[in-house]
Design an enzyme around this catalytic site. Structure first.
Site: not given
Ligand SMILES: *Cc1c(COP(=O)(O)O)cnc(C)c1O
Length: 604
Positions: A36, A131
């Site tokens: 993302k 969250r």
């Molecule tokens: C962005 C995201 C991740 C990945 O997080 P990182 O810290 O970049 O490894 C994993 N799970 C969810 C739900 C996310 O939104």
């Protein structure tokens, strides 16, 4: 090139992915690679996959579309909790979603039922980070209700930590996640297949050997892309922190005071700046600003220079400690942190440039080899040649007497033989079997006969049969199968998507499955396309559907050899299925789609 550029080093990303997946593999943990922060760049996803991730995680549908259009066929996990207003597109687009609202899951179920698919979900549990996620006591009633839903399948439980509340994953909180999974399994008698234990912040627990053994999935973005764990942002062992470099051009360099002259008010962003008087300093101005990037998240590559501040369009530097390093017109490099990277990747003003490893640069030279009388008489032949060139290919013609071995020499990642003019299946398959240890066959045609099946299945010790596993064969667009062929197809468990399937299910989804099936475990795909299948939607495919098949195959990057059967009624196997002149006239255009032509041009 004048504006800011973000350089994306594909090789470093692949190496980083490999370092992370190697660690996780030791503990039987699959990694979902999260793209993302790059807005779903297909090249990045491909590097993650090459580095061992088993699926891609994304927060936005737009990014998933971009990845799919870029040929990524791996399962896509939607990470962001689905909004009610988007459920229809979500069911069409994502393979699996993370969920925490029963009302949304109800709607996902309705949409999936309407589309005739089963939608997979992971239930998120809030372990205290506050969250997304079900509160633990609501979990069992939710599962009870979801199990009644026909079109929803619970694949697992997941959690997200260290995102809002900064809660650190540990044996205790992830142990609770595992307990909830056991409780659900005991109560309802079904298996929780996936326990997804968080993001990059969970890696230290894995490395310490303290991750509960039931946790078998992590969703990792930052640790792979930027090479840092996310509790303290320390470099992760075995990874590079330099996969992304942001640079901009020096547009002014002068000796000026370190403190502004005059009465101080607010700056352009409403802040009240504070200055330290260090006398005259060498100041530099770069053509990048708050509009493009999160300035506080940049670290200069040159440790002797520092950032003084920024306005919307400018970044101000102190160059005093390395005065001669840069002149006006030079580019200055920075390493972005996560926030700065998101901003730069999202900004339309920042050019994204992919840096490919030396070894792969030659891949950008592409060629097509036209074998047989294909399109020779075509009134659009010149137009075709022009387009082939515009798509970046050189083209060569070979006579139809060319032996299989010679055709095989041309089967390479960016060199595609195209056979046509008569029935070339036997020659083409032989060439494919010489060039590839294993290949997949995507057969897009209206009819399947027993004799054709025998050509594919071969006999014992037949090189074609050895290189072509029946699990890698897909027939698509079929509307007539000889009776004896049906039993062969059943015996060998060959996947057939008929016109009936195409009427009932989204072709995009069928193609995705076809590409996965034909490309999995193979060196590439043999695509056979019979002109009669595209009768512009009478009983067969519409022209648009034919283009989509070609476009998706091209985007997969797995096409190695293409057979385009444009013979008018070769043998009348079925008196009802004829090849029309009009269908043949469209073949050159279908070919261009297979070579990667896109309506809106070709992005990265
Ligand atoms: C962005 C995201 C991740 C990945 O997080 P990182 O810290 O970049 O490894 C994993 N799970 C969810 C739900 C996310 O939104």
């Amino acid at each position: 090139m004048s504006g800011p550029v973000i350089e994306v080093n594909i090789e470093l990303i692949e190496d980083n992915a490999r370092a992370v997946t190697a660690l996780c593999d030791k503990y039987d943990i699959r990694v979902t690679g999260v793209t993302k922060v790059t807005c779903g760049m297909p090249r990045v996803a491909r590097a993650l996959i090459a580095g061992g991730v088993t699926g891609i995680g994304e927060s936005r549908l737009e990014n998933i579309h971009r990845l799919r259009a870029g040929g990524i066929t791996q399962p896509m996990m939607l990470l962001r909790i689905p909004p009610l207003s988007d459920v229809e597109e979500i069911v069409r687009t994502a393979d699996i979603t993370l969920n925490s609202e029963i009302s949304v899951i109800r709607r996902l179920n309705q949409e999936a039922e309407t589309l005739g698919v089963v939608h997979e979900i992971i239930l998120m549990v809030d372990l205290g980070d506050l969250r997304e996620g079900f509160w633990p006591e609501d979990l069992l009633p939710a599962v009870r209700e979801i199990l009644e839903m026909e079109a929803i399948r619970i694949r697992g439980l997941g959690t997200n930590l260290t995102c809002y509340g900064g809660v650190i994953p540990d044996e205790e909180n992830l142990g609770r996640l595992v307990d909830y999974a056991h409780r659900i399994e005991d109560t309802f008698d079904f298996r929780i297949e996936i326990i997804s234990g968080g993001n990059s912040s969970s890696l230290p627990l894995v490395a310490a050997g303290k991750m509960p053994k039931e946790v078998n999935n992590l969703r990792i973005g930052e640790a792979i892309l930027l090479g840092r764990e996310t509790i303290q942002r320390r470099p992760w062992p075995g990874t590079s922190q330099k996969a992304f470099v942001l640079n901009a051009e020096l547009t002014e360099k002068k000796k000026k005071p370190s403190v502004p002259i005059g009465t101080a008010g607010q700056d352009a962003f409403g802040g009240t700046p504070v200055f330290q008087d260090r006398g005259l300093i060498t100041r530099g101005i770069l053509n990048i600003g708050r509009e493009d990037v999160y300035v506080d998240g940049l670290t200069p590559h040159n440790e002797r220079i520092s950032i003084l501040g920024a306005s919307s369009g400018y970044l101000l530097l102190d160059l005093s400690r390395d005065e001669n390093a840069y002149q006006v017109g030079d580019r200055v490099d920075f390493f972005p942190n996560y926030a700065a990277l998101v901003a730069a990747m999202t900004s339309a003003y920042v050019e994204k440039r992919v840096i490919l490893p030396e070894s792969r640069k030659s891949e950008d030279e592409k060629s097509v080899i036209l074998v047989g009388s294909l399109f020779e008489q075509d009134k659009y032949a010149r137009e075709l040649d022009r387009w082939v060139k515009r798509l970046g290919y050189t083209s060569t013609r070979l006579p139809e007497t060319t032996p299989a071995r010679e055709i095989a020499d041309h089967i390479r990642p960016r060199s595609i033989p195209v056979l046509g003019g008569r029935d070339f299946t036997s020659l083409g398959l032989q060439a494919a079997a010489v060039a590839m240890k294993q290949f997949g066959l995507l057969w897009v045609d209206s009819v399947v006969t027993v004799s054709e099946l025998h050509t594919l299945l071969g006999s014992r010790n037949d090189p074609v049969a050895e290189a072509l596993d029946t699990g890698n064969i897909v027939f698509l667009g079929v509307r007539e199968i000889e009776v004896d062929a049906i039993s062969l197809i059943r015996t060998y468990n060959i996947r057939v998507y008929t016109m009936e399937d195409i009427s009932l299910l989204p072709l995009r989804e069928l193609m995705r499955q076809s590409l996965t099936r034909t490309a999995t475990g193979t060196e590439g795909i043999y695509l056979k396309f019979g002109a009669r299948v595209a009768d512009n939607g009478n009983d067969g495919l519409t022209n648009r559907e034919a283009h989509l098949i070609m476009e998706m195959t091209a985007a997969s990057g797995a096409l190695r050899i293409l057979e385009m059967d444009d013979e008018i009624d070769p043998d009348v196997e079925s008196p009802y299925i004829r090849t029309s002149r009009a269908a043949c006239d469209n073949m050159p255009r279908f070919l261009l789609s297979a070579l990667g032509k896109r309506i809106l041009g070709n992005g990265t």
